[in-house]
Design an enzyme around this catalytic site. Structure first.
Site, short mmCIF file in Angstrom:
data_model
loop_
_atom_site.label_atom_id
_atom_site.label_comp_id
_atom_site.label_asym_id
_atom_site.label_seq_id
_atom_site.Cartn_x
_atom_site.Cartn_y
_atom_site.Cartn_z
N ASP A 91 0.83 -1.21 0.00
CA ASP A 91 0.00 0.00 0.00
C ASP A 91 0.86 1.26 0.00
O ASP A 91 0.67 2.16 -0.82
CB ASP A 91 -0.89 0.03 1.25
CG ASP A 91 -2.08 -0.90 1.17
OD1 ASP A 91 -3.06 -0.52 0.53
OD2 ASP A 91 -2.00 -1.99 1.75
N GLU A 114 -4.91 7.58 0.06
CA GLU A 114 -5.43 6.95 1.27
C GLU A 114 -4.48 7.01 2.47
O GLU A 114 -4.91 7.18 3.60
CB GLU A 114 -5.77 5.50 0.98
CG GLU A 114 -6.44 4.78 2.13
CD GLU A 114 -6.94 3.40 1.74
OE1 GLU A 114 -7.63 2.79 2.56
OE2 GLU A 114 -6.65 2.95 0.61
N ASP A 174 -6.13 5.24 -5.03
CA ASP A 174 -6.30 4.17 -4.06
C ASP A 174 -5.14 3.20 -4.31
O ASP A 174 -5.12 2.49 -5.31
CB ASP A 174 -7.63 3.46 -4.24
CG ASP A 174 -7.98 2.58 -3.04
OD1 ASP A 174 -7.04 2.16 -2.33
OD2 ASP A 174 -9.17 2.33 -2.81
N ILE A 176 -4.11 0.29 -3.00
CA ILE A 176 -4.63 -1.06 -3.21
C ILE A 176 -6.06 -1.09 -2.72
O ILE A 176 -6.30 -1.01 -1.51
CB ILE A 176 -3.81 -2.14 -2.48
CG1 ILE A 176 -2.37 -2.20 -3.01
CG2 ILE A 176 -4.47 -3.51 -2.64
CD1 ILE A 176 -1.51 -3.26 -2.33
N ASP A 177 -6.99 -1.15 -3.62
CA ASP A 177 -8.39 -1.29 -3.24
C ASP A 177 -8.70 -2.78 -3.17
O ASP A 177 -8.55 -3.50 -4.15
CB ASP A 177 -9.30 -0.63 -4.28
CG ASP A 177 -10.76 -0.68 -3.86
OD1 ASP A 177 -11.13 0.06 -2.94
OD2 ASP A 177 -11.52 -1.48 -4.43
N THR A 179 -7.54 -4.63 -0.12
CA THR A 179 -6.35 -5.15 0.53
C THR A 179 -6.60 -6.53 1.13
O THR A 179 -5.72 -7.39 1.12
CB THR A 179 -5.88 -4.19 1.64
OG1 THR A 179 -5.75 -2.89 1.09
CG2 THR A 179 -4.54 -4.63 2.20
N LYS A 324 -15.40 -4.03 -8.43
CA LYS A 324 -16.81 -4.18 -8.81
C LYS A 324 -17.17 -3.19 -9.92
O LYS A 324 -17.95 -3.51 -10.82
CB LYS A 324 -17.68 -4.02 -7.58
CG LYS A 324 -17.41 -5.11 -6.53
CD LYS A 324 -18.22 -4.91 -5.28
CE LYS A 324 -17.97 -6.02 -4.27
NZ LYS A 324 -16.61 -6.04 -3.71
#
Length: 413
Positions: A91, A114, A174, A176-177, A179, A324
């Protein structure tokens, strides 16, 4: 200029248009383009920013893959923040890498991201991040230092920029979306997501998913797991630019340094499902179908071969929101529905890049009332959005139906 006649030797582009029936094979047209992007530069106002974003997201995916190889054998690589969200060296490494590269090319454009460096400092993990970033960053002849990495991370952290009420231009990242999916193993997707926002609108976006599976009409969790066990995830990068569509190319050639394949861009479209009960749905891992208003009208199943009356199909996906969006923008799912209470804080980086990828693929993104998502709602930091009821992402064809059904059914939840 006619895009069909804009040819060169550099890369191959695949233009896919689905047949009217969503479950039939795709018809393919293949032609070549001159740029590293899937469209001529003159068609894309922000092509320089997009080219830079694609390059750094690809390198960030390589970083993630490298860290993940040692994730389960190196002590101290799996961590938890104060909010109990798992986080890894990857991250912070991705945020440092993206910040370093973009600040060199576009020093006047701030970054909203983030992470901040406080956690690294308090846990003596700075050297680990410097190590994973050093061979991915184009830092010239000078050695990358702890100070460089900490400054780069904090450039995107909280309180780094105070925007005020005026329209602004800024990156949203982001690192790592998903994680938890990153930690879970290869069966769960995760995404590196980067977007550029100009005056409240996302104008370009790049999502890198290192373990994305080859396209296929998956109907159940078991089918996905079976395919994954046979081939592994080849990975993709998805790009979108306002007015230029949504496109993907494989990451396998980038992740496998021995590969000699040529970049192939594929145009992406949402599916053409027009009936809610035939749609393929995604929901957050943290929510159940029974918690959503539509559950008053439909039950849910994960078995695509045995969908009964008054049932809808829930797609197997992963942690996080961006994967998604990727599912909907690629036509693999019809709907992503996220419910949020009034006091819930929804972060901009979980949605900014997904919004443009879905829109440019022909989809639609609104809150539950059908209103546009306001990326400038957080007038000081641009870190939060406040969609009424939550976020609804669809193929566009059934958007209004779902808004009306959710509204009429909300009293039953």
């Amino acid at each position: 200029m006619d895009l069909l006649h804009y040819t060169s030797k550099f890369s191959t582009l695949r233009f896919f248009r689905p047949h009217p029936a969503s479950d039939t094979p795709l018809r393919r047209r293949i032609f070549t383009v001159r740029s590293s992007l899937p469209f001529p530069n003159e068609k894309a106002k922000y092509h320089r920013q997009l080219e830079a974003a694609v390059d750094v997201v690809e390198r960030a995916c390589r970083l993630c893959v490298d860290v993940k190889k040692s994730l389960f054998s190196s002590e101290g690589r799996i961590l938890e923040k104060n909010d109990r969200t798992p986080v890894t060296v990857a991250d912070f490494g991705v945020q440092a890498l993206v910040s370093l590269e973009l600040s060199k090319l576009f020093p006047s454009i701030p970054l909203v991201a983030e992470e901040d460096s406080a956690f690294l400092r308090s846990n003596n993990l700075v050297d680990s991040v410097v190590s994973v970033v050093a061979d991915k960053a184009t830092f010239g002849d000078e050695a990358l230092t702890q100070a460089d990495v900490l400054e780069a991370i904090d450039r995107g952290g909280k309180d780094a920029v105070a925007f005020g009420t005026k329209p602004a231009t800024y990156w949203v990242l982001d690192p790592i979306d998903g994680t938890r999916g990153f930690l879970r193993g290869s069966e769960a997707l995760y995404v590196v997501g980067l977007a550029l926002v100009v005056e409240g609108e996302t104008v370009l976006g790049v999502m890198g998913c290192p373990n994305w599976l080859e396209d296929g009409p998956y109907k159940s969790n078991d089918e996905v797991k079976e395919l994954e066990s046979k081939q592994g995830g080849s990975g993709i990068v998805m790009v979108a630019h306002v007015g230029c569509g949504t496109w993907t190319k494989r990451l396998s050639s980038m992740l496998d340094t021995s590969a000699k394949t040529t970049d192939c861009w594929t145009r992406r479209f949402v599916d053409r499902c027009c009936l809610v009960h035939e749609a393929r749905f995604c929901i957050p891992d943290s929510q159940t179908w029974e918690s959503l208003p539509l559950s008053a009208l439909f039950n849910a199943t994960t078995d695509g071969d045995n969908i009964g009356d008054k049932e809808i199909l829930l797609m197997p996906t992963c942690c996080g929101s961006l994967c998604k969006y990727l599912m909907v923008a690629s036509g693999r799912a019809s709907v992503f529905i996220l419910r949020a209470k009034a006091q819930t804080i929804i972060k901009a980086w979980d949605h900014a890049v997904g919004i443009i990828c879905a829109h440019e693929a022909g989809g639609k993104v609104t809150d539950w009332r059908g209103s546009q998502i306001d990326l400038g709602a957080d007038q000081v930091e641009r870190r939060a959005i406040f969609p009424s009821g939550g976020v609804l992402v669809t193929n566009g064809s059934i958007h209004h139906q779902i808004v009306e059904l959710s509204s009429s059914s909300s009293s039953n939840v």
